[in-house]
Write an enzyme that holds these catalytic residues in place. Structure first.
Site, mmCIF file in Angstrom:
data_model
loop_
_atom_site.group_PDB
_atom_site.id
_atom_site.type_symbol
_atom_site.label_atom_id
_atom_site.label_comp_id
_atom_site.label_asym_id
_atom_site.label_seq_id
_atom_site.Cartn_x
_atom_site.Cartn_y
_atom_site.Cartn_z
ATOM 1 N N GLU A 18 0.824 -1.212 0.000
ATOM 2 C CA GLU A 18 0.000 0.000 0.000
ATOM 3 C C GLU A 18 0.862 1.268 0.000
ATOM 4 O O GLU A 18 1.792 1.396 0.782
ATOM 5 C CB GLU A 18 -0.915 0.055 1.230
ATOM 6 C CG GLU A 18 -1.629 1.407 1.293
ATOM 7 C CD GLU A 18 -2.587 1.568 2.449
ATOM 8 O OE1 GLU A 18 -2.696 0.646 3.271
ATOM 9 O OE2 GLU A 18 -3.218 2.633 2.508
ATOM 10 N N ASP B 61 9.577 5.213 15.321
ATOM 11 C CA ASP B 61 9.416 6.649 15.133
ATOM 12 C C ASP B 61 9.811 7.336 16.439
ATOM 13 O O ASP B 61 9.288 6.992 17.501
ATOM 14 C CB ASP B 61 7.948 6.951 14.782
ATOM 15 C CG ASP B 61 7.701 8.441 14.587
ATOM 16 O OD1 ASP B 61 8.682 9.203 14.536
ATOM 17 O OD2 ASP B 61 6.529 8.837 14.494
ATOM 18 N N ASP C 292 10.099 11.122 18.094
ATOM 19 C CA ASP C 292 9.692 12.493 17.812
ATOM 20 C C ASP C 292 10.097 13.389 18.977
ATOM 21 O O ASP C 292 9.911 13.025 20.134
ATOM 22 C CB ASP C 292 8.176 12.544 17.610
ATOM 23 C CG ASP C 292 7.756 13.846 16.983
ATOM 24 O OD1 ASP C 292 7.312 13.820 15.840
ATOM 25 O OD2 ASP C 292 7.882 14.887 17.658
ATOM 26 N N CYS D 15 16.734 22.279 17.385
ATOM 27 C CA CYS D 15 18.017 22.865 17.034
ATOM 28 C C CYS D 15 19.092 21.811 17.166
ATOM 29 O O CYS D 15 18.835 20.690 17.581
ATOM 30 C CB CYS D 15 18.327 24.062 17.931
ATOM 31 S SG CYS D 15 18.598 23.600 19.640
ATOM 32 N N ARG E 153 11.425 17.278 13.118
ATOM 33 C CA ARG E 153 11.930 17.159 14.488
ATOM 34 C C ARG E 153 12.063 15.718 14.935
ATOM 35 O O ARG E 153 12.006 15.439 16.125
ATOM 36 C CB ARG E 153 10.978 17.889 15.421
ATOM 37 C CG ARG E 153 9.586 17.349 15.251
ATOM 38 C CD ARG E 153 8.559 18.088 16.039
ATOM 39 N NE ARG E 153 7.243 17.625 15.591
ATOM 40 C CZ ARG E 153 6.112 18.117 16.026
ATOM 41 N NH1 ARG E 153 6.112 19.056 16.897
ATOM 42 N NH2 ARG E 153 4.970 17.638 15.583
ATOM 43 N N LYS F 151 5.657 7.801 6.635
ATOM 44 C CA LYS F 151 6.080 8.637 5.501
ATOM 45 C C LYS F 151 7.290 8.042 4.785
ATOM 46 O O LYS F 151 8.236 7.579 5.413
ATOM 47 C CB LYS F 151 6.409 10.042 6.007
ATOM 48 C CG LYS F 151 6.661 11.026 4.885
ATOM 49 C CD LYS F 151 6.592 12.442 5.378
ATOM 50 C CE LYS F 151 7.520 12.609 6.573
ATOM 51 N NZ LYS F 151 7.746 13.968 6.955
#
Lengths: 419, 501
Positions: free
Chosen positions: A45, A110, A112, A129, A164, A331
């Protein structure tokens, strides 16, 4: 001719990026594990996210060319990769629901930055940063080592998420075949910091206490990570972030000290001296611990608490939900992040500390490079990315793919005895 | 598949091949992996009675899970049920009933496979209950019989050799530290050199890996002999899963003479009836509007929902699992989709209409079964809240009794429930229960304390049971308020009693 400005939110810029730069062939090979299209690709998919929050799910393609053509047709903002189903996702509406189940999928992780908001002082929310990237690079080092040494996986691809965070894709056969239950087991095994907002002590990985009052040692899996993280704790938490500077910050720290006498005396001392740096506070805690009688249960308990504190402030905080289910979409590498315009490039875990998210090429920058290149030599369209700063990233990706494909070829040769 | 006869084989020729007569040698052990279906004759009556007796046991197991019984209590109940309906005597027992008992166990299992293979949901529940039954029996089995039973089946186990064991000695000890420490003089610590370890791919023991109970190296799990049961249970689970799927595929082709299918239908319904259903939103009575929520939250919410509500009011936002848990709870309370959208829209006041519609509306509609797969999700039970989707560092969902530190729990309970009669002195009792790990009991105690004015006594719980669902808590609380105000009204009228008479 003046250099043109490219707006990374403009649909025509993204379309041009897909047409000239996006490595569809490589992504095809990476998903497919060999050159001729197999179920790994044709039953896979791909979900497109169009502008205006339109989501087109259950696309699937026969080969890399169709994949590219359809992407150009929809020109999505970004697209995501899902599992290999038992039937072609594009046929979903025509097959019985029972015959349409997720079968294979890379094991994905993942991480984050938002999950670190309570323990970073330099930025918050969406911004990131170089300083707070250190949290991510510590997480990558720990997870990369755990997945390779403990689980024996070899084909790990780390991909910057464009803003990020970072994703990890594991393409080993054994990882592809994991059931949801097994995925949950890996995710839980690698989750050490737990408990909601209202829980002070978020690391509870030792077996429940014993009668003598002595704590049990850390499980081997977590102990391995502690060696890396102790160093990170000093550099990042104590020096760089200076995380125990303000009252409410060191108050959180003192809540993790099991000995009420020690916590009380430190509280009095720290209230007197407002400018005590975090590092000094930490060495006072360590000093108080060393003052306790060697070999006593009290001292062992404090030692264990110090280890747990290091873990609570530095251990990777993965978004476990992403890893637990085969049908979770993630993604695709090399997409453009719609907010930052940065390309989701692969990251070398052995040089993760040198990675700076601000140096990742943006789509506007790439289009400019492409334009500049076109002025010198014209005509040739293939391999446009060779002339842009995307090149080192695609080379890294290709090297990763060759490793996967070699393994598949060797395995095939072993089973094919026809010669 | 089954050979089924109601009459003696000589009555009509056998089209299925040889019909065997089962004998004691078919069942050398009490435990059974259920590899082969019975091939001997089974009368229709036997067919049904074996299945019904087994169903009683499995139904009780499911009820235990649904009521959140602690493992020890659950085991005791299962054991009692087994003695009553499915006794299995050891080989050396003098009862001489071993053969009949084992045959019944065998037949019952395979009949229920036929009844419960037909949907994913039934298969999942059947396997869960069967595994629990097997686990209880496994733990009761005598060591000598267990060992020879396990030898009958090859688990593909590789023994870790001494050199490798010594190489990882410290790590192996740290993975199971309790085994290598002496608790009392009677129980000496285990000697690592003498302990057997098996090396299996970690994927075969996901439960041990999940809880970090084994050393994992290079994809191999080093399983100590004391944890071998985990390999066995996982093996049985995988075996049952594939066999049930195969049975489901074969069932439509069953050579049937209209006697079995009605019986199987009947059996699978029996399983459903024995268990209290998930909390059913349909029964919760009158409509609730978005603007009533604050009042209901103050008066009737259990701690988990109250916590989410307070956080929502303070932050004007909840993270994903918080929205999910609270949203489904509200649905269970009786909030319609229109009112739910209104409630969430007003609550998320820091977002624009556009942001709200883009990011949240879909999810709210999804949880009402109006988007995507269109499943109508039931509100989460205490069991689910306690065990699934553990809250991460910045999350608000979960069960406060389980996921708050003691001081935060105490201050939260006081803030929420002191207007309803909870006092500082009650907290000790509640936290003591929490520390023992009985979170739903603690929640039940809070319910009793805060509804004492309406006549709820200690130990009475929510209609005699402990809290197993947040919606059950809220519904009972609202019901009590209603009956209480009605009876007060009648007293004021004075005429209420005569009217009732």
């Amino acid at each position: 001719m003046a250099m043109q400005d490219f707006d990374h939110t403009a649909p025509e810029v993204i379309l041009s990026f897909y047409r000239h730069l996006y490595p569809f062939k490589s992504v095809f090979k990476w998903l497919n594990h060999e050159h001729t299209p197999s179920r790994l690709f044709t039953h896979r998919e791909i979900a497109f996210s169009l502008r205006g929050d339109i989501y087109i799910r259950y696309n699937s393609f026969l080969n890399a060319d169709e994949f590219k053509n359809q992407t150009l047709k929809y020109n999505p903002e970004r697209f995501e990769i899902g599992p290999v189903y038992s039937a072609r996702p594009r046929d979903k509406k025509t097959v019985r629901p029972a015959m349409f189940t997720p079968q294979l999928r890379e094991l994905v992780f993942d991480i984050d930055m938002t999950d670190y908001d309570s323990i970073r002082t330099c930025c918050s929310g969406a911004s990131v940063c170089k300083r707070c990237w250190a949290f991510i690079s510590a997480a990558v080092r720990v997870l990369d080592a755990a997945l390779r040494d403990q689980f024996g996986y070899r084909h790990l691809l780390w991909v910057y998420s464009g803003r990020r965070g970072i994703h990890c894709w594991v393409s080993d056969d054994e990882a592809m075949e994991l059931t949801d239950e097994q995925r949950r087991a890996v995710a839980q095994y690698l989750t050490v910091v737990q408990g909601g907002k209202e829980m002070h002590k978020k690391v509870n990985v030792r077996p429940p206490g014993r009668q003598s009052g002595r704590p049990w040692p850390l499980p081997p899996a977590v102990r391995d990570a502690l060696d890396i993280l102790t160093e990170v704790f000093v550099d990042l938490i104590l020096h760089d972030q200076n995380l125990f500077e303000r009252d409410e910050q060191w108050e959180e720290l003192l809540k993790l000290i099991p000995d009420p006498d020690i916590a009380g005396s430190l509280r009095r001392a720290w209230n007197m001296d407002e400018n005590l740096p975090s590092e000094e506070k930490w060495s006072q805690i360590k000093g108080k611990t060393k003052d306790l009688e060697k070999g006593s249960p009290e001292r062992d308990t404090m030692m264990a608490a110090l280890e747990d504190i290091v873990l609570q402030y530095t251990y990777p905080r993965i978004d476990a939900e992403v890893s637990k289910h085969r049908n979770h979409l993630l993604k695709a590498p090399f997409c453009v992040h719609p907010k930052t315009g940065r390309v989701c490039v692969p990251v070398d875990p052995t040089h993760i500390d040198d990675f700076d998210p601000e140096n990742v090429p943006t789509v506007s920058q790439l289009m400019q490079e492409l334009e500049a290149g076109k002025l010198q030599e014209s005509g040739e369209e293939q391999g446009d990315w060779e002339r842009t700063s995307l090149k080192p990233y695609i080379d890294m990706f290709e090297a990763h793919i060759i490793n996967i494909m070699n393994e598949v070829r060797i395995a095939k040769r072993a089973t094919d005895t026809s010669w | 598949m089954f050979q089924l006869r109601t009459q003696a084989p000589e009555y009509k020729p056998d089209p299925y091949g040889k019909v065997e007569v089962a004998g004691p040698s078919d069942y050398p052990y009490r435990l059974n992996f259920y590899d082969d279906p019975p091939t001997h004759m089974v009368t229709l009556e036997e067919f049904e009675s074996c299945a019904i007796d087994r169903l009683r046991v499995l139904g009780e197991i499911e009820a235990c899970f649904a009521r959140n019984r602690p493992p020890d209590e659950r085991k005791a109940i299962v054991r009692a049920q087994c003695r009553k309906y499915l006794p299995l005597d050891p080989n050396d027992s003098l009862s001489r009933a071993q053969f009949e008992q084992r045959k019944k166990d065998h037949v019952g299992h395979f009949v229920l496979r036929l009844a419960f293979c037909r949907s994913e949901e039934l298969r999942r529940r059947f396997i869960k209950a069967e595994l629990e039954l097997f686990r209880v029996r496994y733990e009761e089995e005598l060591d000598s019989e267990l060992e020879s039973f396990l030898k009958t089946r090859s688990f593909g186990l590789e023994l870790v050799d001494d050199a490798e064991k010594m190489k990882y000695a410290e790590l192996l000890k740290d993975a199971n530290p309790k085994n290598y420490v002496s608790f009392s003089k009677k129980v000496p610590p285990k000697d690592l050199a003498k302990e057997r370890f098996y090396k299996v791919r970690w994927t075969r023991v996901p439960d041990l890996v999940e809880h970090r109970k084994v050393l994992v190296k290079g994809g191999w799990a080093y399983v100590p002999a004391s944890e071998q049961s985990s390999i066995v249970f996982n093996e049985l689970e995988a075996h049952l899963k594939t066999s049930l799927e195969a049975t489901a595929k074969a069932l439509p082709r069953l050579d049937e003479d209209t006697r079995i299918v009605p019986l199987l239908d009947h059996l699978s319904k029996g399983f459903l009836a024995g268990v209290p259903a998930e909390w059913d939103a349909e029964h919760s009575g009158e409509d609730i509007r978005a603007d009533m929520i604050d009042d209901i939250a103050r008066k009737h919410y259990p701690a988990c929902a109250r916590n989410l509500h307070e956080n929502l009011r303070r932050d004007r936002h909840l993270k994903h699992f918080g929205r999910l848990q609270y949203g489904l709870f509200l649905k269970g309370l009786g909030l319609s989709i229109e009112e739910a959208l209104l409630f969430w829209r007003r609550s998320f006041s820091k977002f624009t209409d556009d942001q709200f519609n883009k990011s949240y509306k879909y999810n709210i509609r999804h949880s009402y079964g109006l988007e995507g797969g269109r499943r109508n999700y039931p509100p989460k039970s205490c069991q689910q809240i306690l065990t699934q989707d553990q809250p991460g560092a910045g999350d608000n969902h979960g069960c406060p009794f389980r996921h708050f530190s003691t001081d935060n729990l105490e201050s939260a309970l006081l803030a929420w429930y002191s207007p309803h009669g909870l006092t500082q002195d009650d907290l000790d009792e509640v936290t003591k229960i929490v520390k023992a790990g009985h979170y739903h009991v603690a929640c039940t105690r809070v319910f009793e304390l805060t509804h004492a004015a309406q006549g709820v006594k200690k130990g009475e719980g929510v209609s005699g049971d402990s809290v197993s669902h947040p919606n059950q808590y809220a519904a009972k609380s609202r019901e009590l308020e209603k009956t209480h105000t009605e009876s007060v009204k009648m007293d004021v009228d004075g005429s209420g009693v005569t009217m009732a008479l």
